[in-house]
Motif scaffolding. Sequence first.
Motif: not given
Length: 142
Positions: A16-37
């Motif tokens: 809960r301390e690392a929530p999904l980003i509210s203004n991004l879609s589910v797909l974008e929330n998951i993909a963001l990790i692959g893009q950034y890291h």
Amino acid sequence: MRAFIARRQRVGLVSREAPLISNLSVLENIALIGQYHGRLSRRRAEAMAREYLQRLGLEELADRRNPSLQEEQRFSVMVLRAAMLEDSVLALDRPFEMMPALGESRFIYETIGKVAETRRECHVFDYFLNERRYRRGSAHEA
């Protein structure tokens, strides 16, 4: 957590301390990790995110946002997001706090099992008072 840090192990955290980003879609929330890291292109990261959603049978959630998700859906998406972090240990921080209506751990174990081949380790951190909930309905129950 200190043990992971001492080993310099990356941690895919579900909390809960690392929530999904509210203004991004589910797909974008998951993909963001692959893009950034993972330094993946947006196209490749989103393709991987779609594969992960399919693995859990959640592809219909791809365009939805965090506030419109049910607790179990949100938890599953957070697990997928954490699994996108390559060469990491999956760490679940008090999953019953994220899904208070969940009576036992079967759903948690099933969700983890669907991403198991992407992880070497998975650890669940929770209060002792929830110990019974992990025994009932667990995949490890004999």
